[in-house]
Design an enzyme around this catalytic site. Structure first.
Site, mmCIF file in Angstrom:
data_model
loop_
_atom_site.group_PDB
_atom_site.id
_atom_site.type_symbol
_atom_site.label_atom_id
_atom_site.label_comp_id
_atom_site.label_asym_id
_atom_site.label_seq_id
_atom_site.Cartn_x
_atom_site.Cartn_y
_atom_site.Cartn_z
ATOM 1 N N TYR A 48 0.795 -1.223 0.000
ATOM 2 C CA TYR A 48 0.000 0.000 0.000
ATOM 3 C C TYR A 48 0.829 1.276 0.000
ATOM 4 C CZ TYR A 48 0.697 -0.621 5.051
ATOM 5 O OH TYR A 48 1.239 -0.820 6.281
ATOM 6 N N LYS B 25 -12.734 4.137 9.924
ATOM 7 C CA LYS B 25 -12.944 2.770 10.394
ATOM 8 C C LYS B 25 -14.415 2.359 10.333
ATOM 9 C CE LYS B 25 -10.083 0.868 12.890
ATOM 10 N NZ LYS B 25 -8.903 0.876 13.698
HETATM 11 S S1 IVH Z 1 -0.860 3.410 5.068
HETATM 12 C C1 IVH Z 1 1.682 6.497 6.421
HETATM 13 N N1 IVH Z 1 -2.658 1.881 3.922
HETATM 14 O O1 IVH Z 1 -2.923 0.286 9.206
HETATM 15 C C2 IVH Z 1 0.589 5.543 6.409
HETATM 16 N N2 IVH Z 1 -1.967 1.348 6.111
HETATM 17 O O2 IVH Z 1 -2.817 2.353 11.510
HETATM 18 C C3 IVH Z 1 1.010 4.210 6.800
HETATM 19 N N3 IVH Z 1 -3.025 -0.646 7.026
HETATM 20 O O3 IVH Z 1 0.389 0.174 10.235
HETATM 21 C C4 IVH Z 1 0.013 3.194 6.560
HETATM 22 N N4 IVH Z 1 -4.244 -1.135 5.273
HETATM 23 O O4 IVH Z 1 -0.545 -1.877 9.071
HETATM 24 C C5 IVH Z 1 -1.930 2.100 5.014
HETATM 25 N N5 IVH Z 1 -4.204 0.595 2.762
HETATM 26 C C6 IVH Z 1 -3.477 0.829 3.860
HETATM 27 C C7 IVH Z 1 -3.547 -0.020 4.988
HETATM 28 C C8 IVH Z 1 -2.770 0.299 6.105
HETATM 29 C C9 IVH Z 1 -3.882 -1.498 6.496
HETATM 30 C C10 IVH Z 1 -2.459 -0.759 8.391
HETATM 31 C C11 IVH Z 1 -0.978 -0.689 8.457
HETATM 32 C C12 IVH Z 1 -0.632 0.453 9.360
HETATM 33 C C13 IVH Z 1 -1.906 0.664 10.092
HETATM 34 C C14 IVH Z 1 -2.037 2.145 10.423
#
Ligand code: IVH
Length: 704
Positions: free
Chosen positions: A231, A329
């Protein structure tokens, strides 16, 4: 040994082909060749590599699972911190985010990249010159654990990036970030296996994914079947790079990395809201869990501007959540709470359902204080005690489920859950038949919980066939309190009926006439109408033909039921439990009483050459018998035989007693009232004769 050039070339071609087919299968979900063909190519490469070990490259498709289990995980420092996301739980929070973004960029409308928020764990993949060199978990965001060997086993992760034309080539150093997760299917398979092996069962796919990745032995990870979607990017060096997040995802996808097919760009906050709603719909069809959607300002220059402004505002302090992204969420579907009590609810068919009373907890947008425990098997399987801390889950609109107990949080003295012996509604006995998960109230004719269904069944066409008494009317009669059991139907008056809503005088009179007609029925229909569990029409007919008499059936011991075709121990237990409930017998007496139900039937013709003939025609059939003194066989055996002959054996002499069987040294008390009560005396000899007759017929019956 030098490797012939042709073999070297062949190995290289095989590797390219295998990488290509791997991507078609695991990344694009669109295979071009059958599995067997893939296996053949892989075996050919394995053979070549075995012949010439120097042909083996670290990124060869044969090298996904290799090496020995690790002693421990090494620590890895991330070149750029792995951030997390701010959360929005409602539309207002999302609108506030969008407003801050627009203000920061001084623009009216922003383009966002929208993607599902996968419910797994974050991973960083480092490619140097197109080859996977390192994979690490997020850890605290600065330092994580190295899991390269484990990540190599994930089939959709390319060990080497695809080579494209010069200007579209990957940079020399490329760090991509993504989420490792398990599909529901893999999760279920892992738990099924754990259960079989008596190993730890995971509460949800996320925990199972984390547990599968953090395995020192990569072979264990390989067997779990993890998935990955990328992602975003981490550190990147040395190549012309793209201008936007969505473009960068398209590029890494072209290099062979798996990217969610659900990703798309949307315009403004309205586009975000529409995507959130559409994804909520799609969510049920996805093969994996998502817990929200993520919106990211798409243009990198805009991201940078927002980050700089945020840093200024924070006076350089560390920023854990980027100002250009937000997670919207979905309401949580799983939560942790405690079981305060367990109560049993009685359903309309008498099934007892255990319900956990919970300390109230917010779950999927509602406050939840009850969860179903389904049945005793489930309670035993999950080992739920009162006082336990449990995970509860809500999927859709259904009643929440207790998913799992946290045994480590069980307080001392927590009580196991016991099935009540008596129905909480009518106090009849509760029966849990051998091998059945569901426990049931046996007071079917009387129990308030089962009232409507019992009466509907009683009136139905194949039972007493009361014309005009449909389900709606039964519900009406029960709800207004006119009828509580089937016998009450026969006490209804014209005034009562015509006073009901939607009931004219004529229909009321018709119903009374139908009730009257139903009074003349057959024993088989009557037995069927009682609604005894597992006693359908055929069994009711067999019982009527066998006993010919309702009282003989009511009194029949198990030994008299089992010989009947179609009756095994479970059905016999249901029959006996039903007739042993005083409340059921009261209703049956009301149905038969000339003053109320006045239901009658002709005594069925006794079948020939059947054990039942004996019961029906024996001089003891239907007689109440008392035994006194010592006989030449054990009392229990004689009792069973008498019962099989249709007698009812009681212990004390009364006016109801028909026959007194007198052995040696009879009790004085019993003999005293014989004349007064008009009781017939049967001595040991006569008894032997009667039982002998039974024996003879029994044998004739089983031979013929
Ligand atoms: S972006 C700078 N995109 O959610 C942004 N995170 O609370 C970094 N996650 O640690 C994350 N799907 O494990 C992003 N499409 C997505 C995601 C995603 C799941 C998780 C990821 C991250 C957490 C953030």
């Amino acid at each position: 040994m030098t490797v012939p050039a042709s073999d070297r070339e062949r190995a290289e071609r095989l590797r390219r082909a295998l990488e290509h087919h791997n991507r078609r299968y695991y990344v694009l979900d669109d295979p071009e060749i059958p599995d067997a063909e893939y296996d053949r190519l892989l075996r050919e490469l394995q053979t070549l590599e075995a012949d010439y070990p120097e042909l083996v490259t670290p990124d060869s498709p044969t090298q996904r699972v290799g090496g020995e289990p690790l002693a421990s995980f090494a620590e890895v420092e991330h070149r750029l911190p792995m951030l997390s996301l701010s959360n929005a739980f409602d539309e207002q929070a999302l609108r506030d985010f969008d407003r801050r973004v627009r203000e920061g960029l001084a623009t009216d409308r922003v383009r966002y990249s929208a993607e599902p928020k996968l419910d797994g764990l974050a991973i960083s993949l480092c490619y140097e010159n197109g080859t996977l060199v390192r994979a690490a978990t997020r850890g605290d965001g600065h330092r994580g654990e190295e899991v390269t060997a484990q990540v190599r086993t994930i089939q959709s992760v390319p060990l080497r990036l695809r080579d494209l034309e010069r200007e579209a080539r990957w940079p020399a150093l490329l760090e991509v970030r993504g989420e490792v997760f398990l599909t529901y299917e893999r999760f279920a398979a892992i738990n099924a296996r754990a259960q079989r092996d008596g190993a730890k069962v995971f509460a949800n796919p996320r925990n199972a994914a984390a547990g599968s990745l953090r395995q020192l032995d990569p072979r264990v990870t390989a067997a779990r079947g993890l998935s990955l979607f990328c992602y975003g990017l981490g550190a990147v060096e040395g190549a012309p790079w793209s201008e936007s997040h969505s473009d960068s995802l398209a590029r890494i996808a072209a290099w062979g990395l798996p990217v969610s097919p659900e990703q798309q760009c949307v315009e403004g906050v309205e586009g975000c809201i529409a995507y959130y709603a559409a994804m909520a719909e799609r969510r049920e069809q996805l093969a994996y869990a998502i817990d929200g959607v993520v919106f990211k300002v798409d243009v990198f220059a805009q991201q940078r501007l927002l980050t700089e402004k945020a840093q200024k505002r924070r006076k350089g302090a560390e920023n854990r959540n980027p100002a250009w992204a937000i997670a919207f969420k979905y309401p949580a579907e799983e939560a942790l709470t405690t079981v305060e009590a367990v109560e049993f609810q009685v359903g309309r068919t008498g099934a007892l359902t255990p319900v956990a009373r919970l300390a109230p907890v917010a779950l999927a947008g509602a406050t939840v204080s009850n969860a179903t425990l389904h049945n005793m098997d489930e309670i035993e399987r999950k080992d739920v005690h009162v006082g336990d801390t449990v995970y509860v889950r809500r999927a859709g609109d259904v009643i929440p489920d207790v998913v799992r107990v946290l045994p480590e949080r069980r307080p001392a003295g927590a009580e196991p859950i016991a099935l009540p012996a008596h129905c909480p509604v009518c106090h009849s006995d509760v029966l849990r038949a051998e091998g059945e998960a569901v426990a049931r109230c046996t007071g079917g004719l009387f129990c308030a919980a089962q009232r409507k269904e019992a009466i509907k069944h009683f009136a139905s066409r194949r039972a007493l066939d009361i014309e005009g008494l449909g389900d709606k009317l039964v519900e009406q009669l029960v709800e207004c309190g006119l009828v509580a059991d089937p016998a009450d139907l026969y006490g209804l008056t014209l005034e009562q009926l015509s006073g009901l809503e939607r009931m004219g005088k004529k229909s009321a009179a018709n119903l009374l006439a139908a009730l009257d007609r139903s009074r003349q029925t057959t024993l088989a229909r009557f037995i069927y109408a009682l609604g005894i569990r597992e006693v359908g029409e055929a069994t009711a007919q067999a019982l009527a033909a066998h006993f010919c008499d309702l009282d003989a059936l009511i009194e029949a011991p198990e030994s008299a039921l089992l010989p009947i075709e179609g009756i095994g121990p479970v059905v016999a237990a249901h029959i006996q439990a039903f007739f042993s409930q005083p409340h059921n017998l009261e209703v049956i007496d009301k149905l038969r009483s000339p003053a109320l139900g006045a239901i009658t039937w002709e005594r069925p013709a006794a079948p020939e050459d059947d054990g039942a003939t004996v019961a029906a025609t024996s001089p003891l059939s239907g007689k109440t018998v008392v035994i006194t003194g010592t006989l030449d066989r054990p009392r229990d055996e004689i009792k069973a035989r008498l019962e099989a002959l249709g007698a009812k054996v009681t212990t004390s002499l009364s006016r109801k007693t028909d026959v007194l069987i007198v052995g040696a040294k009879p009790g004085d008390n019993k003999l005293k009232h014989v004349e007064e009560f008009g009781v017939e005396i049967v001595n040991g000899e006569r008894l032997a004769e009667l039982l002998g007759a039974w024996d003879a017929r029994d044998h004739a019956g089983s031979d013929g």
